[in-house]
Design a protein around this motif. Structure first.
Motif, PDB file in Angstrom:
ATOM      1  N   VAL A  68      46.688  29.987  41.594  1.00  0.00           N
ATOM      2  CA  VAL A  68      47.398  30.290  42.836  1.00  0.00           C
ATOM      3  C   VAL A  68      46.637  31.418  43.531  1.00  0.00           C
ATOM      4  CG1 VAL A  68      49.649  29.620  41.912  1.00  0.00           C
ATOM      5  CG2 VAL A  68      48.912  32.017  41.779  1.00  0.00           C
ATOM      6  N   PRO A  69      46.857  31.611  44.831  1.00  0.00           N
ATOM      7  CA  PRO A  69      46.197  32.732  45.513  1.00  0.00           C
ATOM      8  C   PRO A  69      46.456  34.047  44.783  1.00  0.00           C
ATOM      9  CG  PRO A  69      47.222  31.292  47.120  1.00  0.00           C
ATOM     10  CD  PRO A  69      47.662  30.789  45.775  1.00  0.00           C
ATOM     11  N   THR A  70      45.400  34.799  44.579  1.00  0.00           N
ATOM     12  CA  THR A  70      45.489  36.045  43.826  1.00  0.00           C
ATOM     13  C   THR A  70      44.831  37.174  44.604  1.00  0.00           C
ATOM     14  OG1 THR A  70      45.427  34.823  41.729  1.00  0.00           O
ATOM     15  CG2 THR A  70      44.920  37.178  41.644  1.00  0.00           C
ATOM     16  N   VAL A  71      45.536  38.293  44.681  1.00  0.00           N
ATOM     17  CA  VAL A  71      45.054  39.485  45.378  1.00  0.00           C
ATOM     18  C   VAL A  71      45.111  40.648  44.395  1.00  0.00           C
ATOM     19  CG1 VAL A  71      45.673  41.164  47.178  1.00  0.00           C
ATOM     20  CG2 VAL A  71      45.710  38.716  47.678  1.00  0.00           C
ATOM     21  N   VAL A  72      44.149  41.536  44.490  1.00  0.00           N
ATOM     22  CA  VAL A  72      44.167  42.754  43.675  1.00  0.00           C
ATOM     23  C   VAL A  72      44.437  43.941  44.591  1.00  0.00           C
ATOM     24  CG1 VAL A  72      42.863  44.285  42.161  1.00  0.00           C
ATOM     25  CG2 VAL A  72      42.594  41.798  41.948  1.00  0.00           C
ATOM     26  N   ARG A  73      45.440  44.745  44.227  1.00  0.00           N
ATOM     27  CA  ARG A  73      45.664  45.985  44.979  1.00  0.00           C
ATOM     28  C   ARG A  73      44.820  47.087  44.355  1.00  0.00           C
ATOM     29  NH1 ARG A  73      51.273  49.141  46.456  1.00  0.00           N
ATOM     30  NH2 ARG A  73      51.453  49.413  44.201  1.00  0.00           N
ATOM     31  N   VAL A  74      43.941  47.668  45.172  1.00  0.00           N
ATOM     32  CA  VAL A  74      43.042  48.713  44.704  1.00  0.00           C
ATOM     33  C   VAL A  74      43.531  50.067  45.190  1.00  0.00           C
ATOM     34  CG1 VAL A  74      41.088  47.128  44.645  1.00  0.00           C
ATOM     35  CG2 VAL A  74      41.502  48.493  46.704  1.00  0.00           C
TER      36      VAL A  74
END
Length: 295
Positions: A68-74
């Motif tokens: 699934v769409p995956t985002v990393v919060r940095v």
């Protein structure tokens, strides 16, 4: 002004994004199974002493993607952890395992530019989602949205509440109204997608969550972050297109096809409303969302 995006990417259609601490790799697959998209958090959810191990574990757990769409919060560009986060996430973005990054606590235009410069080597379309969490950031929202490389804006409402001295009560969000309207206007004025709403911190009151989602949808937000799996379906339902929305969108696109055939640049619907490119873009998004929900 930034140009409107072309084709709508799959990750841009995700409505309910579920946060997971980067240290809880055991929850990644579960989150992917329940939400439209997953946000792996390297920032507030990870203790400073655990950040290095969390970054090191990303490659092993995200190498093939989560499906699934995956985002990393940095971490914020103003912190040393930001550079380390970018180094860890870059290969995952370039491989397609990670769709984008959320940049926490973007407090100024300089912060946004620092993030854009750090990711300029990616050589791909805009993938920076910047979180505005202070009064200063809200003041500069239009300038931040115009920074090359920024894909979209978000609010970090917990920190913003504290900065504005609003307290933590959820019964009234009047103090956040200007900030919410500002971030929506800044995004759309820069040609960016409408923003996602910030997470709702009460994970037991689903009726209140649904009501808050309805308010934020009316303000122009297009989806929402979630901090518990039980919030996902409420958010998905609240921000998903209704039957009347889909019917309207289909009529717009039908008229738009007629415009192309006739060579006309102007058209109206049966109710007399005017059709132009922003309206067509909105209709395309609604149809794409409807198709995604039924596929």
């Amino acid at each position: 002004m930034a140009a409107e995006h072309g084709a709508i990417a799959d990750w841009e259609l995700a409505l309910a994004w579920l946060y997971v601490p980067a240290t809880r790799v055991d929850r990644f697959a579960k989150a992917a199974a329940s939400a439209d998209g997953v946000v792996i958090d390297l920032e507030d959810a990870v203790h400073p002493a655990e950040k290095a191990d969390a970054r090191a574990g990303l490659a092993a757990t995200l190498g093939d993607g989560l499906g699934v769409p995956t985002v990393v919060r940095v971490n914020s560009p103003s912190t040393p952890d930001f550079v380390r986060d970018i180094a860890a996430v870059t290969p995952l973005v370039l491989s397609g395992a990670v769709s984008a990054i959320r940049v926490a606590k973007v407090d100024s235009v300089a912060d946004a530019r620092r993030a854009a410069e750090a990711t300029a080597g990616w050589g791909i379309e805009r993938r920076l989602i910047v979180q505005l969490e202070t009064a200063r950031a809200i003041r500069d929202a239009h300038e931040i949205a115009a920074v090359e490389g920024v894909h979209s804006l978000m609010l970090g409402e917990a920190d913003l509440r504290a900065d504005l001295g609003l307290g933590r009560a959820l019964a009234s969000d009047d103090g956040l109204l200007l900030a919410r309207l500002t971030v929506v206007l800044a995004a759309r004025a820069a040609g960016l997608p409408s923003p996602l709403a910030s997470a709702y911190v009460n994970v037991t009151d689903m009726e209140a969550l649904a009501a808050d989602c309805a308010r934020q949808r009316e303000l122009g937000f297009r989806g929402r972050s979630c901090i518990h799996p039980r919030q996902v379906e409420v958010v998905r339902e609240a921000f998903g297109p209704q039957a009347a929305d889909v019917a309207w969108a289909q009529s717009v696109l039908e008229r738009a096809r007629g415009m192309q055939t006739s060579g006309s640049g102007v058209a109206t619907l049966a109710d007399g409303s005017f059709i132009d490119m922003p309206v067509i873009r909105q209709a395309e998004t609604i149809v794409a969302l409807a198709s995604r929900r039924t596929s």
